[in-house]
Design a protein around this motif. Sequence first.
Motif, short mmCIF file in Angstrom:
data_model
loop_
_atom_site.label_atom_id
_atom_site.label_comp_id
_atom_site.label_asym_id
_atom_site.label_seq_id
_atom_site.Cartn_x
_atom_site.Cartn_y
_atom_site.Cartn_z
N GLU A 34 -0.55 33.99 17.77
CA GLU A 34 -1.66 34.42 16.92
C GLU A 34 -2.08 35.87 17.11
OE1 GLU A 34 -3.45 32.66 14.49
OE2 GLU A 34 -1.80 31.23 14.67
N THR A 71 -14.33 32.84 16.44
CA THR A 71 -13.21 32.11 15.86
C THR A 71 -11.96 32.96 16.12
OG1 THR A 71 -13.38 33.25 13.74
CG2 THR A 71 -14.66 31.20 13.99
N LEU A 72 -10.78 32.38 15.91
CA LEU A 72 -9.56 33.16 16.09
C LEU A 72 -9.53 34.36 15.15
CD1 LEU A 72 -6.74 30.53 16.65
CD2 LEU A 72 -7.93 31.93 18.33
N GLU A 73 -9.90 34.12 13.90
CA GLU A 73 -9.91 35.22 12.92
C GLU A 73 -10.93 36.28 13.30
OE1 GLU A 73 -7.70 35.91 10.54
OE2 GLU A 73 -6.68 34.14 11.30
N GLY A 74 -12.08 35.83 13.77
CA GLY A 74 -13.12 36.76 14.21
C GLY A 74 -12.66 37.59 15.39
N LYS A 76 -9.51 38.27 16.19
CA LYS A 76 -8.46 39.19 15.72
C LYS A 76 -9.08 40.41 15.06
CE LYS A 76 -5.17 35.56 14.63
NZ LYS A 76 -4.46 34.91 13.54
N THR A 77 -10.05 40.18 14.20
CA THR A 77 -10.72 41.29 13.50
C THR A 77 -11.44 42.18 14.50
OG1 THR A 77 -11.02 39.91 11.54
CG2 THR A 77 -12.45 41.84 11.74
#
Length: 110
Positions: A34, A71-74, A76-77
């Motif tokens: 990820e 979150t994972l997306e958070g 990453k961003t």
Amino acid sequence: MHIELSKDKRYFSIGEVATAFDVNASLIRFWDKEFDILKPKKNAKGNRMFTQEDVKNLQLIYHLVKERGFTLEGAKTHLKENQKKTLDKFEIISKLEGIKAELMNIKNNL
């Protein structure tokens, strides 16, 4: 969070890393897929071998996802937009936690 891995070793197996973080190896493999900042080498058998830099990045990911609730997306961003600033803050916090642990140890031994 204080991770205990030898500073003398160049590479760590996924088992060593998972044990140090007290998580399953499958979570480390998942994060490897990820997060682009993780770049473990693979040995002849295809096993991931993590560098000190990978471990530092895993600490940052762990901090964001497990301790701060990203979150994972958070995460990453956040890493893409603020990587240097986040890493600097995280390193300062880690050093302060280490100092605090040493001081508590000294206090307890008085």
